[in-house]
Design a protein around this motif. Structure first.
Motif, PDB file in Angstrom:
ATOM      1  N   VAL A   5       0.832  -1.221  -0.226  1.00  0.00           N
ATOM      2  CA  VAL A   5      -0.116   0.012  -0.028  1.00  0.00           C
ATOM      3  C   VAL A   5       0.789   1.290   0.102  1.00  0.00           C
ATOM      4  N   ASP A   6       2.026   1.132   0.781  1.00  0.00           N
ATOM      5  CA  ASP A   6       3.067   2.323   0.982  1.00  0.00           C
ATOM      6  C   ASP A   6       3.518   2.537  -0.517  1.00  0.00           C
ATOM      7  N   ALA A   7       3.791   1.241  -1.087  1.00  0.00           N
ATOM      8  CA  ALA A   7       4.470   1.500  -2.421  1.00  0.00           C
ATOM      9  C   ALA A   7       3.601   2.196  -3.494  1.00  0.00           C
ATOM     10  N   LEU A   8       2.253   1.695  -3.258  1.00  0.00           N
ATOM     11  CA  LEU A   8       1.177   2.446  -4.567  1.00  0.00           C
ATOM     12  C   LEU A   8       1.511   3.799  -4.015  1.00  0.00           C
ATOM     13  N   ASN A   9       1.278   4.378  -3.117  1.00  0.00           N
ATOM     14  CA  ASN A   9       1.204   5.790  -2.644  1.00  0.00           C
ATOM     15  C   ASN A   9       2.325   6.518  -3.346  1.00  0.00           C
ATOM     16  N   ALA A  10       3.713   5.742  -3.170  1.00  0.00           N
ATOM     17  CA  ALA A  10       4.812   6.395  -3.599  1.00  0.00           C
ATOM     18  C   ALA A  10       4.745   6.336  -5.162  1.00  0.00           C
ATOM     19  N   ILE A  11       4.187   5.509  -5.667  1.00  0.00           N
ATOM     20  CA  ILE A  11       4.196   5.379  -7.230  1.00  0.00           C
ATOM     21  C   ILE A  11       3.217   6.420  -7.728  1.00  0.00           C
ATOM     22  N   GLU A  76      -7.597   1.288  -7.777  1.00  0.00           N
ATOM     23  CA  GLU A  76      -6.473   0.360  -7.758  1.00  0.00           C
ATOM     24  C   GLU A  76      -6.892  -0.945  -7.011  1.00  0.00           C
ATOM     25  N   ILE A  77      -6.703  -1.949  -7.935  1.00  0.00           N
ATOM     26  CA  ILE A  77      -7.150  -3.096  -7.220  1.00  0.00           C
ATOM     27  C   ILE A  77      -5.984  -4.405  -7.419  1.00  0.00           C
ATOM     28  N   PHE A  78      -6.073  -5.267  -6.646  1.00  0.00           N
ATOM     29  CA  PHE A  78      -4.812  -6.044  -6.631  1.00  0.00           C
ATOM     30  C   PHE A  78      -5.270  -7.424  -5.741  1.00  0.00           C
ATOM     31  N   ASP A  79      -4.720  -8.557  -6.400  1.00  0.00           N
ATOM     32  CA  ASP A  79      -5.000 -10.101  -5.756  1.00  0.00           C
ATOM     33  C   ASP A  79      -3.994 -10.458  -5.166  1.00  0.00           C
ATOM     34  N   LEU A  80      -4.064 -11.740  -4.383  1.00  0.00           N
ATOM     35  CA  LEU A  80      -2.964 -12.218  -3.762  1.00  0.00           C
ATOM     36  C   LEU A  80      -1.820 -12.679  -4.579  1.00  0.00           C
ATOM     37  N   TRP A  81      -2.046 -13.092  -5.780  1.00  0.00           N
ATOM     38  CA  TRP A  81      -0.767 -12.883  -6.892  1.00  0.00           C
ATOM     39  C   TRP A  81       0.233 -11.830  -6.631  1.00  0.00           C
ATOM     40  N   ARG A  82      -0.595 -10.745  -6.789  1.00  0.00           N
ATOM     41  CA  ARG A  82       0.234  -9.638  -6.956  1.00  0.00           C
ATOM     42  C   ARG A  82       0.740  -9.112  -5.488  1.00  0.00           C
ATOM     43  N   LEU A  83       0.394  -9.123  -4.402  1.00  0.00           N
ATOM     44  CA  LEU A  83       0.899  -9.280  -3.256  1.00  0.00           C
ATOM     45  C   LEU A  83       1.994 -10.065  -2.672  1.00  0.00           C
ATOM     46  N   ARG A  84       1.851 -11.421  -3.290  1.00  0.00           N
ATOM     47  CA  ARG A  84       2.683 -12.404  -2.966  1.00  0.00           C
ATOM     48  C   ARG A  84       3.998 -12.203  -3.864  1.00  0.00           C
ATOM     49  N   TRP A  85       3.862 -11.559  -5.246  1.00  0.00           N
ATOM     50  CA  TRP A  85       4.978 -11.258  -6.117  1.00  0.00           C
ATOM     51  C   TRP A  85       5.777 -10.225  -5.714  1.00  0.00           C
ATOM     52  N   TYR A  86       4.986  -9.056  -5.084  1.00  0.00           N
ATOM     53  CA  TYR A  86       5.827  -7.778  -4.515  1.00  0.00           C
ATOM     54  C   TYR A  86       6.582  -8.600  -3.346  1.00  0.00           C
ATOM     55  N   GLY A  87       6.038  -9.480  -2.577  1.00  0.00           N
ATOM     56  CA  GLY A  87       6.783  -9.815  -1.253  1.00  0.00           C
ATOM     57  C   GLY A  87       8.114 -10.522  -1.587  1.00  0.00           C
ATOM     58  N   LEU A  88       8.166 -11.396  -2.932  1.00  0.00           N
ATOM     59  CA  LEU A  88       9.191 -11.944  -3.331  1.00  0.00           C
ATOM     60  C   LEU A  88      10.215 -11.115  -3.960  1.00  0.00           C
ATOM     61  N   SER A  89       9.759  -9.844  -4.368  1.00  0.00           N
ATOM     62  CA  SER A  89      10.781  -9.031  -5.217  1.00  0.00           C
ATOM     63  C   SER A  89      11.368  -8.029  -4.099  1.00  0.00           C
ATOM     64  N   LEU A  90      11.030  -8.167  -3.059  1.00  0.00           N
ATOM     65  CA  LEU A  90      11.504  -7.264  -1.987  1.00  0.00           C
ATOM     66  C   LEU A  90      13.252  -7.454  -1.923  1.00  0.00           C
ATOM     67  N   PRO A  91      13.881  -6.444  -1.581  1.00  0.00           N
ATOM     68  CA  PRO A  91      15.407  -6.648  -1.419  1.00  0.00           C
ATOM     69  C   PRO A  91      15.723  -7.912  -0.335  1.00  0.00           C
ATOM     70  N   GLU A  92      14.806  -7.953   0.867  1.00  0.00           N
ATOM     71  CA  GLU A  92      14.987  -9.196   1.382  1.00  0.00           C
ATOM     72  C   GLU A  92      13.665 -10.018   1.337  1.00  0.00           C
ATOM     73  N   PRO A  93      13.545 -10.805   0.408  1.00  0.00           N
ATOM     74  CA  PRO A  93      12.307 -11.442  -0.038  1.00  0.00           C
ATOM     75  C   PRO A  93      11.580 -11.990   0.954  1.00  0.00           C
TER      76      PRO A  93
END
Length: 124
Positions: A5-11, A76-93
């Protein structure tokens, strides 16, 4: 979850700074499709973007990926797949299960609203 959610706001802030005519993040679709004002992919501040189907994929300069779709009303809408992909792409996945994500989403209601089965939006 809150990081997404914070990333969406920054974007949103980065895109508005780069494209002053942008009133809301979803308007990027119209600028690409109807007016050809911006390219399907490009750079806005520290984010690269790539418009797809009903949404857009953003990648921060540290490699974090934020993919979001837009509802017909522009939210803005998102699903679990998008949330999971976000988590996996973090500098510390962060690798979490769908069940963990569902639990996290439920714990954040009413901040997050389920707009249709399995799809969520940040409450306005």
């Amino acid at each position: 979850m809150l990081g997404y959610v914070d990333a969406l706001n920054a974007i949103d802030a980065a895109m508005r700074a780069a494209i002053p005519s942008l009133e809301r993040l979803a308007d990027v679709l119209g600028l690409v499709r109807s007016h050809r004002i911006i390219n399907r992919s490009g750079q806005a501040g520290t984010y690269s973007y790539s418009v797809h189907g009903a949404g857009c994929r953003f990648v921060s300069d540290n490699g974090t990926e934020i993919d979001v779709d837009f509802a017909p009303d522009g939210s803005e809408i998102f699903d679990l797949w998008r949330l999971r992909w976000y988590g996996l792409s973090l500098p510390e996945p962060l690798d979490v299960t769908d069940q963990d994500l569902r639990t996290a989403v439920r714990s954040l209601q009413p901040l997050l609203t389920e707009v249709r089965p399995g799809w969520f939006s940040v409450a306005s």
